[in-house]
Design an enzyme around this catalytic site. Structure first.
Site, mmCIF file in Angstrom:
data_model
loop_
_atom_site.group_PDB
_atom_site.id
_atom_site.type_symbol
_atom_site.label_atom_id
_atom_site.label_comp_id
_atom_site.label_asym_id
_atom_site.label_seq_id
_atom_site.Cartn_x
_atom_site.Cartn_y
_atom_site.Cartn_z
ATOM 1 N N ILE A 53 52.776 59.627 -79.908
ATOM 2 C CA ILE A 53 52.576 59.603 -78.453
ATOM 3 C C ILE A 53 52.412 58.190 -77.899
ATOM 4 O O ILE A 53 52.282 58.011 -76.686
ATOM 5 C CB ILE A 53 51.355 60.459 -78.027
ATOM 6 C CG1 ILE A 53 50.096 60.008 -78.778
ATOM 7 C CG2 ILE A 53 51.644 61.936 -78.247
ATOM 8 C CD1 ILE A 53 48.845 60.757 -78.339
ATOM 9 N N GLY A 54 52.452 57.194 -78.754
ATOM 10 C CA GLY A 54 52.328 55.828 -78.249
ATOM 11 C C GLY A 54 52.376 54.810 -79.367
ATOM 12 O O GLY A 54 52.137 55.122 -80.534
ATOM 13 N N GLY A 57 50.494 46.919 -80.028
ATOM 14 C CA GLY A 57 50.556 45.785 -80.929
ATOM 15 C C GLY A 57 49.777 46.000 -82.214
ATOM 16 O O GLY A 57 50.086 45.402 -83.240
ATOM 17 N N PHE A 58 48.776 46.901 -82.170
ATOM 18 C CA PHE A 58 47.941 47.099 -83.351
ATOM 19 C C PHE A 58 48.317 48.332 -84.151
ATOM 20 O O PHE A 58 47.756 48.560 -85.216
ATOM 21 C CB PHE A 58 46.465 47.179 -82.944
ATOM 22 C CG PHE A 58 45.768 45.853 -82.933
ATOM 23 C CD1 PHE A 58 44.720 45.588 -83.792
ATOM 24 C CD2 PHE A 58 46.176 44.859 -82.072
ATOM 25 C CE1 PHE A 58 44.078 44.356 -83.795
ATOM 26 C CE2 PHE A 58 45.553 43.632 -82.051
ATOM 27 C CZ PHE A 58 44.499 43.371 -82.924
ATOM 28 N N VAL A 61 50.065 55.621 -82.311
ATOM 29 C CA VAL A 61 49.147 56.719 -81.991
ATOM 30 C C VAL A 61 49.882 58.045 -82.110
ATOM 31 O O VAL A 61 51.003 58.195 -81.611
ATOM 32 C CB VAL A 61 48.564 56.567 -80.573
ATOM 33 C CG1 VAL A 61 47.569 57.688 -80.283
ATOM 34 C CG2 VAL A 61 47.892 55.213 -80.393
ATOM 35 N N LYS A 75 45.038 56.917 -84.243
ATOM 36 C CA LYS A 75 45.647 55.591 -84.142
ATOM 37 C C LYS A 75 45.664 54.919 -85.505
ATOM 38 O O LYS A 75 44.623 54.551 -86.054
ATOM 39 C CB LYS A 75 44.857 54.732 -83.157
ATOM 40 C CG LYS A 75 45.346 53.301 -83.014
ATOM 41 C CD LYS A 75 44.424 52.532 -82.083
ATOM 42 C CE LYS A 75 44.766 51.059 -82.050
ATOM 43 N NZ LYS A 75 43.797 50.308 -81.221
ATOM 44 N N ASP A 172 43.848 43.272 -72.636
ATOM 45 C CA ASP A 172 45.171 43.893 -72.564
ATOM 46 C C ASP A 172 45.167 45.053 -71.577
ATOM 47 O O ASP A 172 45.605 46.158 -71.896
ATOM 48 C CB ASP A 172 45.597 44.360 -73.955
ATOM 49 C CG ASP A 172 47.116 44.524 -74.077
ATOM 50 O OD1 ASP A 172 47.838 43.959 -73.225
ATOM 51 O OD2 ASP A 172 47.567 45.211 -75.004
#
Length: 367
Positions: A53-54, A57-58, A61, A75, A172
């Site tokens: 779903i996403g 940068g880290f 998800v 995540k 961010d």
């Protein structure tokens, strides 16, 4: 096997790095649930692509369903993030204690072997980026919802900046990091880039993070991280919410312009209402104009002229008229690497150190 696996990995790490994570070793995780990696693999159907779903940068998800039936957002932190156990635990210890109606809640974690995973509450309406700025809008957001998204996000940032001790700079703030629940209540997510901001430090020079189009000029040029960099990003976010257009593109107004630059030109020409999303059939013109002007106060080139987030909440939520005579041009990050106010402005910023906001910046005139 839960996050008791912290113990083994920390012991091994201690042997390898005597100066590493001693301040974190042996400290139990309080008020947070621990998951095994297999639990999270099962919940996400082995991190299947259809549950993605996403991505940030880290890491990535995924939507998951825990064995108790609870929907969760999982995540997985990418190896490229180079986030070691110390950084991971620091993030967990920080965000597990940060609770506010406009912040995404961390439910739990897992650190098993090389895997670093955070488990958050699942929010039904995805991100603001997906819902409002995506190519396939599925929901029509009226002004009532859009204004609530702006004020709710502002309240969440106010909590991080001014009520939480030590303060947190998010670093961010952008549409993809604003999640929406079933009632479209906004919640600020992704604290993977957040850093603690002690009161006795005026700025923190750090590795540049964040997304072009949202970045304050002093952050891009000098890496100077202050609360005012978040305020700048929030100002850009307001313009996105009002216009339904993304700041990450640089081709608005029929030219190579970022959204903020185009909006400022429309403001100077007295045509600011042209920025409003045409999908909003009806809206209170004066209120919408006020929101866009608040965005300009937030994005002024000189960081010390930008308001604190608590002032922004007041400006947005109270029935007031802004003193536009005090407004100066925004700082625009150019592709050439320069950051400057609009050419029409005679004022530029020479110092981006954090300072208290002059009281005159957010002077208001009652109607």
């Amino acid at each position: 096997m839960g996050c008791s696996c912290f113990g083994g990995s920390l012991v091994r790490r201690k042997k390898d790095d005597a100066h590493g994570d001693q301040d974190l070793e042996g400290q139990p995780l309080e008020n947070i649930k621990t998951f095994s990696y297999n639990e999270l693999r099962t919940a996400t159907d082995d991190f299947h692509l259809r549950n993605k779903i996403g991505r940030g940068g880290f890491g990535t998800v995924y939507k998951g369903i825990h064995k108790d039936g609870t929907q969760i957002a999982v995540k997985t932190l990418s190896a490229e993030s180079r986030q070691g156990v110390r950084e991971f635990l620091t993030e967990i210890k920080t965000i597990s204690n940060v609770k506010h109606p406009n912040l995404v809640e961390l439910i739990g974690c897992c650190a098993q072997g090389a895997n670093r995973v955070l488990v958050y509450e699942y929010l039904e309406n995805n991100s603001l980026d997906y819902t409002l700025l995506g190519p396939n809008r599925t929901v029509k957001l009226d002004w009532g919802k859009r204004s609530a998204i702006c004020t709710g996000t502002a309240r969440g940032l106010t909590f991080l900046h001014e009520e939480l001790v030590p303060h947190i700079v998010h670093r961010d703030i952008k549409a993809s990091n604003i999640l929406l629940d079933q009632n479209f209540t906004p919640k600020i997510g992704d604290f993977g880039l957040a850093k603690l901001f002690p009161d006795n430090i005026t700025h923190i020079s750090t590795k540049i993070a964040g997304t072009t189009g949202y970045l304050a000029p002093e952050y891009v040029l000098g890496g100077q991280l202050t609360l005012k960099a978040d305020v700048y990003s929030f100002g850009v976010l307001i313009l996105e919410v009002v216009s339904g257009k993304s700041s990450s593109r640089a081709n608005w107004g029929g030219m190579q312009k970022f959204l903020l630059e185009w909006a400022w030109e429309l403001y100077k020409e007295g045509k600011l209402l042209e920025l409003v999303d045409p999908e909003m059939d009806e809206f209170p013109e004066e209120e919408v104009m006020k929101y866009m002007k608040v965005a300009f106060f937030c994005t002024q080139a000189a960081a010390n002229r930008r308001p604190m987030m608590s002032q922004v909440v007041e400006m947005l939520s109270r029935d007031i008229r802004l003193n536009e005579k005090l407004l100066t041009a925004p700082g625009i990050f150019q592709d050439s690497g320069l950051a400057s106010p609009s050419k029409k402005s005679s004022e530029s910023s020479t110092s981006y150190q954090m300072s208290s906001v002059p009281i005159t910046i957010t002077q208001v005139t009652p109607r």
